[in-house]
Write a protein that holds these residues in place. Structure first.
Motif, mmCIF file in Angstrom:
data_model
loop_
_atom_site.group_PDB
_atom_site.id
_atom_site.type_symbol
_atom_site.label_atom_id
_atom_site.label_comp_id
_atom_site.label_asym_id
_atom_site.label_seq_id
_atom_site.Cartn_x
_atom_site.Cartn_y
_atom_site.Cartn_z
ATOM 1 N N ASN B 87 0.834 -1.142 0.001
ATOM 2 C CA ASN B 87 -0.094 0.053 0.045
ATOM 3 C C ASN B 87 0.731 1.391 0.213
ATOM 4 O O ASN B 87 0.436 2.311 0.132
ATOM 5 N N TYR B 88 2.101 1.448 -0.278
ATOM 6 C CA TYR B 88 3.027 2.304 -0.017
ATOM 7 C C TYR B 88 3.086 2.960 -1.115
ATOM 8 O O TYR B 88 3.179 2.411 -2.298
ATOM 9 N N ILE B 89 3.621 4.403 -1.134
ATOM 10 C CA ILE B 89 3.726 5.025 -1.999
ATOM 11 C C ILE B 89 5.460 5.173 -2.231
ATOM 12 O O ILE B 89 6.084 5.300 -1.019
ATOM 13 N N THR B 90 6.058 5.068 -3.480
ATOM 14 C CA THR B 90 7.420 5.225 -3.453
ATOM 15 C C THR B 90 7.812 6.761 -3.997
ATOM 16 O O THR B 90 7.002 6.952 -5.087
ATOM 17 N N ILE B 91 8.617 7.244 -3.324
ATOM 18 C CA ILE B 91 8.990 8.626 -3.628
ATOM 19 C C ILE B 91 10.400 8.494 -4.330
ATOM 20 O O ILE B 91 11.122 7.936 -3.669
ATOM 21 N N LYS B 92 10.583 9.052 -5.752
ATOM 22 C CA LYS B 92 11.750 8.768 -6.442
ATOM 23 C C LYS B 92 12.240 9.947 -6.465
ATOM 24 O O LYS B 92 11.878 11.234 -6.566
ATOM 25 N N SER B 93 13.722 9.874 -7.209
ATOM 26 C CA SER B 93 14.630 11.148 -7.260
ATOM 27 C C SER B 93 14.212 11.691 -8.609
ATOM 28 O O SER B 93 14.306 11.028 -9.641
ATOM 29 N N PRO B 94 13.947 12.894 -8.490
ATOM 30 C CA PRO B 94 13.823 13.634 -10.000
ATOM 31 C C PRO B 94 15.000 13.758 -10.736
ATOM 32 O O PRO B 94 14.880 14.371 -11.981
ATOM 33 N N MET B 95 16.115 13.368 -10.030
ATOM 34 C CA MET B 95 17.513 13.646 -10.809
ATOM 35 C C MET B 95 18.642 12.936 -10.533
ATOM 36 O O MET B 95 18.604 12.178 -9.299
ATOM 37 N N ILE B 96 19.683 12.744 -11.304
ATOM 38 C CA ILE B 96 20.990 12.392 -10.818
ATOM 39 C C ILE B 96 21.717 13.412 -9.840
ATOM 40 O O ILE B 96 21.733 14.453 -10.165
ATOM 41 N N GLY B 97 22.239 12.697 -8.687
ATOM 42 C CA GLY B 97 23.029 13.475 -7.862
ATOM 43 C C GLY B 97 23.564 12.839 -6.724
ATOM 44 O O GLY B 97 23.697 11.736 -6.910
ATOM 45 N N THR B 98 23.556 13.676 -5.808
ATOM 46 C CA THR B 98 24.179 13.187 -4.334
ATOM 47 C C THR B 98 22.845 13.356 -3.348
ATOM 48 O O THR B 98 22.432 14.677 -3.488
ATOM 49 N N PHE B 99 22.478 12.165 -2.683
ATOM 50 C CA PHE B 99 21.384 12.289 -1.805
ATOM 51 C C PHE B 99 21.763 12.701 -0.462
ATOM 52 O O PHE B 99 22.651 12.186 0.308
ATOM 53 N N TYR B 100 21.220 13.732 0.129
ATOM 54 C CA TYR B 100 21.409 14.311 1.297
ATOM 55 C C TYR B 100 20.249 14.157 2.256
ATOM 56 O O TYR B 100 19.217 14.823 1.863
ATOM 57 N N ARG B 101 20.349 13.654 3.396
ATOM 58 C CA ARG B 101 19.382 13.497 4.180
ATOM 59 C C ARG B 101 19.289 14.657 5.124
ATOM 60 O O ARG B 101 17.936 14.799 5.921
#
Lengths: 246, 166
Positions: B87-101
């Motif tokens: 039932n979950y929604i997956t949130i995806k990256s809109p671009m290539i890059g480096t992920f920072y939380r």
């Protein structure tokens, strides 16, 4: 002064941790107009590229952040680097020669950095809802800590500059180049950016994960990657994948 | 032209009853493709795709991962097919890059597992070419899982978060 895109609403602060942070809070808590600008005489924890701090002597340099609502697609985001780099370079032309853009968005006078740019965007879906354009220009500072490789307008010319004048030039140029972006003159922006690009079309030394090599910068692609012609063909580099050895 | 979630659910029901594997509908800037794995029964993995229109409406990038509730009645003794992430929604990256939380190295993460989020909540920063891009949520719900480690390189469309919308 008539502006095509920006509404000149300026917030002057004596001191602030970072003008970008202040602008980010403004965006969260209010509805700042397109063109709202936060300026300060002293930034206590200004940020360069993530983790690097930007050194600004009190009242000597220009530090400001402009809030804009570009409403461009995510894939066009690199044009913001072009717009801001070109605006700062063009503004500095009024005071000094030999200004170029070191990929992707450092501003160089000769072979030394004179201005830095830090852009923070807020995405909404696949569009850029708002952006904070942070700009730091070394104007009247003549001593730099830790043998930092940097120059200022004054260190290069011996002349004191008016911070207001340099800022006003920048803001005017920002309005001009943002307008080009809003009117979707992508090719024109790209052409002007490439004309200014440090090292373009020259045989130079670089380093990547395979070692040192010689090549020729051909330009950047639409996503901002650097294209270098090597013996084995053209390779595209992301920011951390290549170092300049010149 | 856009569809709300009710219309999409109705469409999924319709497709499941029709017993086809894949249906694509395109109206103007809006495009939706619904794929079923088991020929009309069992689990469904509708994929929503919208082409980026020029200044029309915000594109819905956050893909609805699965809607198993609307499946037609399964055969007897058929096991639960949706799994924990159904039932979950997956949130995806809109671009290539480096992920920072985190907004910066010495700050707390924007969101943690268990946090409630709503449309507009900042989830992370993706850095690309010295551009720092804050990614906002377009959905409301609760963070179930963070799928990428802080400061990792990420690809376009890479899943970043699982969100429980209920």
């Amino acid at each position: 002064m008539y502006y095509k895109r920006l509404e000149p609403y300026f917030i002057h602060l004596e001191t602030v941790d970072s003008t970008n942070n202040y602008a980010a809070n403004l965006l969260k808590e209010t509805k700042p107009v397109n063109g709202t600008t936060v300026l300060t005489k002293r930034q206590t924890s200004g940020r360069g590229q993530r983790g690097n701090s930007w050194q600004a002597g009190a009242g000597l340099n220009l530090t400001f952040s402009v809030i804009v609502y570009p409403d461009i697609a995510v894939k066009q985001v690199f044009y913001l680097n072009m717009v801001v780099s070109l605006a700062v370079a063009k503004a500095l032309d009024a005071s000094i020669g030999g200004i170029s853009i070191k990929w992707p968005n450092d501003i160089y006078a000769g072979d030394t950095k004179i201005a830095g740019i830090l852009i923070e965007n807020q995405f909404r879906g696949e569009r850029i809802a708002s952006a904070i354009l942070g700009i730091g220009i070394n104007v009247n500072q003549v001593q730099f800590e830790n043998n930092l490789q940097a120059v200022s307008l004054k260190s290069l010319t011996g002349i004191d500059f008016s911070l207001d004048d340099v800022f006003q030039n920048c803001y005017n140029q920002l309005d001009f180049y943002l307008n080009l972006l809003m009117e979707q003159h992508f090719q024109l922006l790209s052409k002007q950016y490439h004309t200014r690009l440090l090292g373009i079309n020259r045989q130079l030394k670089f380093q990547d994960d395979t070692g040192d090599f010689e090549g020729v910068i051909q330009g950047v692609d639409e996503s901002g990657k650097l294209k270098i012609l090597r013996n084995d063909g053209v390779r595209k580099y992301d920011l951390k994948e290549v170092r300049f050895l010149f | 032209m856009s569809m709300d979630i009710k219309e999409i659910q109705n469409l999924i029901k319709f497709v499941s009853k029709a017993g086809v594997n894949e249906v694509s509908i395109e109206q103007g800037d809006f495009k939706i493709t619904i794929k079923t794995e088991c020929g009309g029964t069992g689990s469904f993995e509708p994929m929503m795709v919208q082409q980026a229109p020029v200044a029309v409406q915000p594109v819905m990038h956050q893909v609805v991962a699965a809607q198993p509730q609307v499946a037609a009645a399964p055969k007897e003794a058929s096991p639960a097919v949706s799994g924990a992430e159904g039932n979950y929604i997956t949130i995806k990256s809109p671009m290539i890059g480096t992920f920072y939380r985190r907004p910066s190295a010495d700050k707390d993460p924007f969101v943690n597992v268990g946090d409630s989020i709503s449309a507009g909540t900042v989830l992370c920063i993706v850095e690309a070419m010295k551009l720092f891009n804050e990614i906002e949520s377009e959905v409301s719900g609760r963070i179930v899982k963070v799928l990428v480690d802080d400061t990792s390189p990420i690809e376009y469309d890479q899943p970043l978060f699982l969100v429980d919308p209920s």
